[in-house]
Design a protein around this motif. Sequence first.
Motif, PDB file in Angstrom:
ATOM      1  N   ALA A 137     -39.891 -25.572  -9.921  1.00  0.00           N
ATOM      2  CA  ALA A 137     -40.810 -25.114  -8.886  1.00  0.00           C
ATOM      3  C   ALA A 137     -40.087 -24.119  -7.979  1.00  0.00           C
ATOM      4  O   ALA A 137     -38.849 -24.061  -7.950  1.00  0.00           O
ATOM      5  N   PRO A 138     -40.826 -23.336  -7.184  1.00  0.00           N
ATOM      6  CA  PRO A 138     -40.194 -22.326  -6.319  1.00  0.00           C
ATOM      7  C   PRO A 138     -39.208 -22.895  -5.310  1.00  0.00           C
ATOM      8  O   PRO A 138     -38.280 -22.198  -4.872  1.00  0.00           O
ATOM      9  N   ASP A 139     -39.359 -24.181  -4.913  1.00  0.00           N
ATOM     10  CA  ASP A 139     -38.468 -24.752  -3.903  1.00  0.00           C
ATOM     11  C   ASP A 139     -37.225 -25.405  -4.511  1.00  0.00           C
ATOM     12  O   ASP A 139     -36.432 -26.021  -3.800  1.00  0.00           O
ATOM     13  N   GLU A 140     -37.025 -25.262  -5.838  1.00  0.00           N
ATOM     14  CA  GLU A 140     -35.865 -25.871  -6.490  1.00  0.00           C
ATOM     15  C   GLU A 140     -34.738 -24.861  -6.694  1.00  0.00           C
ATOM     16  O   GLU A 140     -34.090 -24.815  -7.728  1.00  0.00           O
ATOM     17  N   GLY A 141     -34.523 -24.021  -5.705  1.00  0.00           N
ATOM     18  CA  GLY A 141     -33.494 -23.000  -5.745  1.00  0.00           C
ATOM     19  C   GLY A 141     -33.777 -21.972  -4.670  1.00  0.00           C
ATOM     20  O   GLY A 141     -34.688 -22.134  -3.842  1.00  0.00           O
ATOM     21  N   LYS A 142     -33.019 -20.887  -4.673  1.00  0.00           N
ATOM     22  CA  LYS A 142     -33.239 -19.809  -3.713  1.00  0.00           C
ATOM     23  C   LYS A 142     -34.173 -18.776  -4.350  1.00  0.00           C
ATOM     24  O   LYS A 142     -33.859 -18.191  -5.387  1.00  0.00           O
ATOM     25  N   LEU A 143     -35.316 -18.553  -3.740  1.00  0.00           N
ATOM     26  CA  LEU A 143     -36.323 -17.639  -4.284  1.00  0.00           C
ATOM     27  C   LEU A 143     -36.170 -16.259  -3.656  1.00  0.00           C
ATOM     28  O   LEU A 143     -36.205 -16.111  -2.433  1.00  0.00           O
ATOM     29  N   VAL A 144     -35.983 -15.264  -4.516  1.00  0.00           N
ATOM     30  CA  VAL A 144     -35.871 -13.868  -4.072  1.00  0.00           C
ATOM     31  C   VAL A 144     -37.003 -13.084  -4.730  1.00  0.00           C
ATOM     32  O   VAL A 144     -37.134 -13.085  -5.963  1.00  0.00           O
ATOM     33  N   THR A 145     -37.824 -12.435  -3.907  1.00  0.00           N
ATOM     34  CA  THR A 145     -38.935 -11.626  -4.435  1.00  0.00           C
ATOM     35  C   THR A 145     -38.654 -10.164  -4.119  1.00  0.00           C
ATOM     36  O   THR A 145     -38.439  -9.808  -2.961  1.00  0.00           O
ATOM     37  N   MET A 146     -38.651  -9.332  -5.166  1.00  0.00           N
ATOM     38  CA  MET A 146     -38.297  -7.916  -5.005  1.00  0.00           C
ATOM     39  C   MET A 146     -39.430  -7.037  -5.514  1.00  0.00           C
ATOM     40  O   MET A 146     -40.005  -7.309  -6.575  1.00  0.00           O
ATOM     41  N   PRO A 147     -39.769  -5.978  -4.768  1.00  0.00           N
ATOM     42  CA  PRO A 147     -40.836  -5.071  -5.210  1.00  0.00           C
ATOM     43  C   PRO A 147     -40.376  -4.195  -6.376  1.00  0.00           C
ATOM     44  O   PRO A 147     -39.185  -3.874  -6.505  1.00  0.00           O
ATOM     45  N   LEU A 148     -41.314  -3.811  -7.216  1.00  0.00           N
ATOM     46  CA  LEU A 148     -41.071  -2.847  -8.287  1.00  0.00           C
ATOM     47  C   LEU A 148     -41.805  -1.566  -7.923  1.00  0.00           C
ATOM     48  O   LEU A 148     -43.022  -1.580  -7.693  1.00  0.00           O
ATOM     49  N   THR A 149     -41.070  -0.473  -7.850  1.00  0.00           N
ATOM     50  CA  THR A 149     -41.675   0.782  -7.408  1.00  0.00           C
ATOM     51  C   THR A 149     -41.412   1.898  -8.400  1.00  0.00           C
ATOM     52  O   THR A 149     -40.427   1.881  -9.140  1.00  0.00           O
ATOM     53  N   ALA A 150     -42.301   2.868  -8.405  1.00  0.00           N
ATOM     54  CA  ALA A 150     -42.129   4.106  -9.167  1.00  0.00           C
ATOM     55  C   ALA A 150     -42.594   5.233  -8.269  1.00  0.00           C
ATOM     56  O   ALA A 150     -43.751   5.264  -7.851  1.00  0.00           O
ATOM     57  N   GLY A 151     -41.673   6.144  -7.914  1.00  0.00           N
ATOM     58  CA  GLY A 151     -42.019   7.145  -6.918  1.00  0.00           C
ATOM     59  C   GLY A 151     -42.179   6.465  -5.573  1.00  0.00           C
ATOM     60  O   GLY A 151     -41.307   5.747  -5.107  1.00  0.00           O
ATOM     61  N   HIS A 152     -43.331   6.661  -4.946  1.00  0.00           N
ATOM     62  CA  HIS A 152     -43.612   6.020  -3.668  1.00  0.00           C
ATOM     63  C   HIS A 152     -44.640   4.907  -3.816  1.00  0.00           C
ATOM     64  O   HIS A 152     -45.177   4.417  -2.830  1.00  0.00           O
ATOM     65  N   GLU A 153     -44.905   4.496  -5.032  1.00  0.00           N
ATOM     66  CA  GLU A 153     -45.939   3.489  -5.284  1.00  0.00           C
ATOM     67  C   GLU A 153     -45.311   2.169  -5.705  1.00  0.00           C
ATOM     68  O   GLU A 153     -44.449   2.128  -6.584  1.00  0.00           O
ATOM     69  N   THR A 154     -45.740   1.083  -5.052  1.00  0.00           N
ATOM     70  CA  THR A 154     -45.333  -0.256  -5.466  1.00  0.00           C
ATOM     71  C   THR A 154     -46.392  -0.790  -6.423  1.00  0.00           C
ATOM     72  O   THR A 154     -47.556  -0.912  -6.062  1.00  0.00           O
ATOM     73  N   PHE A 155     -45.974  -1.087  -7.652  1.00  0.00           N
ATOM     74  CA  PHE A 155     -46.940  -1.486  -8.678  1.00  0.00           C
ATOM     75  C   PHE A 155     -46.737  -2.931  -9.149  1.00  0.00           C
ATOM     76  O   PHE A 155     -47.494  -3.438  -9.965  1.00  0.00           O
ATOM     77  N   GLY A 156     -45.685  -3.613  -8.624  1.00  0.00           N
ATOM     78  CA  GLY A 156     -45.435  -4.968  -9.069  1.00  0.00           C
ATOM     79  C   GLY A 156     -44.304  -5.605  -8.286  1.00  0.00           C
ATOM     80  O   GLY A 156     -43.766  -5.025  -7.332  1.00  0.00           O
ATOM     81  N   CYS A 157     -43.938  -6.818  -8.694  1.00  0.00           N
ATOM     82  CA  CYS A 157     -42.826  -7.506  -8.039  1.00  0.00           C
ATOM     83  C   CYS A 157     -42.150  -8.454  -9.021  1.00  0.00           C
ATOM     84  O   CYS A 157     -42.761  -8.902  -9.997  1.00  0.00           O
ATOM     85  N   LEU A 158     -40.872  -8.715  -8.777  1.00  0.00           N
ATOM     86  CA  LEU A 158     -40.109  -9.699  -9.527  1.00  0.00           C
ATOM     87  C   LEU A 158     -39.872 -10.909  -8.624  1.00  0.00           C
ATOM     88  O   LEU A 158     -39.532 -10.753  -7.443  1.00  0.00           O
ATOM     89  N   ALA A 159     -40.037 -12.100  -9.170  1.00  0.00           N
ATOM     90  CA  ALA A 159     -39.737 -13.336  -8.450  1.00  0.00           C
ATOM     91  C   ALA A 159     -38.561 -14.016  -9.147  1.00  0.00           C
ATOM     92  O   ALA A 159     -38.694 -14.470 -10.281  1.00  0.00           O
ATOM     93  N   LEU A 160     -37.402 -14.047  -8.470  1.00  0.00           N
ATOM     94  CA  LEU A 160     -36.177 -14.572  -9.055  1.00  0.00           C
ATOM     95  C   LEU A 160     -35.843 -15.906  -8.399  1.00  0.00           C
ATOM     96  O   LEU A 160     -35.681 -15.977  -7.171  1.00  0.00           O
ATOM     97  N   LEU A 161     -35.728 -16.956  -9.201  1.00  0.00           N
ATOM     98  CA  LEU A 161     -35.289 -18.255  -8.700  1.00  0.00           C
ATOM     99  C   LEU A 161     -33.810 -18.409  -9.033  1.00  0.00           C
ATOM    100  O   LEU A 161     -33.442 -18.481 -10.207  1.00  0.00           O
ATOM    101  N   CYS A 162     -32.960 -18.427  -7.977  1.00  0.00           N
ATOM    102  CA  CYS A 162     -31.514 -18.404  -8.171  1.00  0.00           C
ATOM    103  C   CYS A 162     -30.880 -19.718  -7.719  1.00  0.00           C
ATOM    104  O   CYS A 162     -31.520 -20.549  -7.075  1.00  0.00           O
ATOM    105  N   GLU A 163     -29.578 -19.859  -8.028  1.00  0.00           N
ATOM    106  CA  GLU A 163     -28.816 -21.008  -7.554  1.00  0.00           C
ATOM    107  C   GLU A 163     -28.736 -20.942  -6.028  1.00  0.00           C
ATOM    108  O   GLU A 163     -28.463 -19.883  -5.451  1.00  0.00           O
ATOM    109  N   PRO A 164     -28.966 -22.068  -5.346  1.00  0.00           N
ATOM    110  CA  PRO A 164     -28.869 -22.050  -3.877  1.00  0.00           C
ATOM    111  C   PRO A 164     -27.438 -21.851  -3.408  1.00  0.00           C
ATOM    112  O   PRO A 164     -26.472 -22.250  -4.068  1.00  0.00           O
ATOM    113  N   GLY A 165     -27.288 -21.202  -2.247  1.00  0.00           N
ATOM    114  CA  GLY A 165     -25.962 -21.029  -1.647  1.00  0.00           C
ATOM    115  C   GLY A 165     -25.139 -19.918  -2.251  1.00  0.00           C
ATOM    116  O   GLY A 165     -23.984 -19.722  -1.857  1.00  0.00           O
TER     117      GLY A 165
END
Length: 500
Positions: free
Chosen positions: A262-290
Amino acid sequence: MPRQAIKRGRRPELMWGLGLDDMLMQQIEEGVGPGFHIRNFPTDSLPLGKDLSHAEKPSAAWIPWSVWNGFPEHRKAEYRDQDSTQRILIQSGEEKPLEMDQVLAEGFLTVIRTPLTRPKIQDVMFRAKEVTSMYSDIYRMTEEILLERELLARKTDQLMFLNKVLASATESLDASTILTNAKDTLSLVLPIKMLHAAFWNHQQESEVADVEIFLNGKMPPETESIWVENIMASANFMGSGPVNGFNILHTDSARRPEYSLAPDEGKLVTMPLTAGHETFGCLALLCEPGYRLGKDQVETFRSAVNHIGLALRNALTFKEVKLRADRDGLTRVYNRHSFEERLIYEIKRRRRYNHDLSLLMVDLDHFKQVNDTYGHKAGDMVLQKIGEILTTTFRTTDLAARYGGEEFVVLLPHTTEEAAWKLAERVRSTIEDCNFHFDNQDFTITASIGVASVEGGALTTNDDLIIKADKALYQAKNNGRNMVVVSGQKPINRNRSAMQ
């Protein structure tokens, strides 16, 4: 700059002919028109390596099969290396037709058989321009990625990491594959447990968006719901706006549900995906905490995500272009060109394996009256609904296409005549029962359907199945409409089984 563009436009586009006889040369010149200059090389003075490296490259090369077949392998390789030249293979009517797989393996765009009529040549020229246009954006984006890679060449460790990112991101034009590779490569810098993504596309003339969500493996329904809610909230925050609907895909279907987090079982990092000046998506990365990154690692990581974003945008653009090339823009079913290509393929398969093959030809009754009475917008609404009915009725292995105007065709591999009739009757009944509402007015429409099948006997030409279905459709229209007629049978009351 404008003057140069005008000057270039007036200059005829160069094409080569390799060993063309006078008749082929004349047919090609008449087919391509005055905007092209064809330089023909006789068979005894074909261009060598130094000619191929000349600055002025031909846009296309017309090569008879008899000439190409006589080339040694090293000469063929020299011609295949000319990426900017579309090679068109010419076969005479007496030669055995080549399989398309062999044509492509030989490095040709397509094959054209004599006599070279103007429609055939125009179709080849259109296809060549279409392929060139489709891949121009892909090549441009790849060049941008390679340029950025060179700028980071000073830092060896970071360069090795970015090289892995670039290699994995550019080896495919499939978004799922790119995301799977991205999880592996990004994990070299940041310990990532799960990687999900979302892409959104705003509908034309609307702020409403359609969203595609890619989840890293299947998971229990309750966990999946939490992730979807989380990702949709991030998408809305980053610019997707109001959502019309979303579709869920899984990048790693082999990933077992018990390993889902689940999203709370680690450190969640959400990053936008852009091309030019347009944001068309995002990545949701669940990483090791700390886990923390240094400043230089953060910059490298962001750069890697930018590269992945370009590759993903590239993949989505390719998917969109291919969809436009294969599908009818209004109804979203396949277009006539796609149908004709698939028909040739299925007939060849049927000849080899002798399986059943059926075809439905569907025509909307009195469709012109809909346009005349309610307007063309109402007619478009009807056609879109018919496309939806055909899409949901048939298997993914079947092919429904818009044949022209209000006429549709459905190709049914491994389908007997009786099964094809039952499917046709189901479609006819569904269309008849469909109620349309437009501009405060209600109306209905019916359809006539012709059915043709091949259940053992050989077809003499690729058009035989179409001709049989078309005759059956004409019989249905001529005998009162709103009925299904099987080729070679007399039309009967549509409420009784036509197979009795």
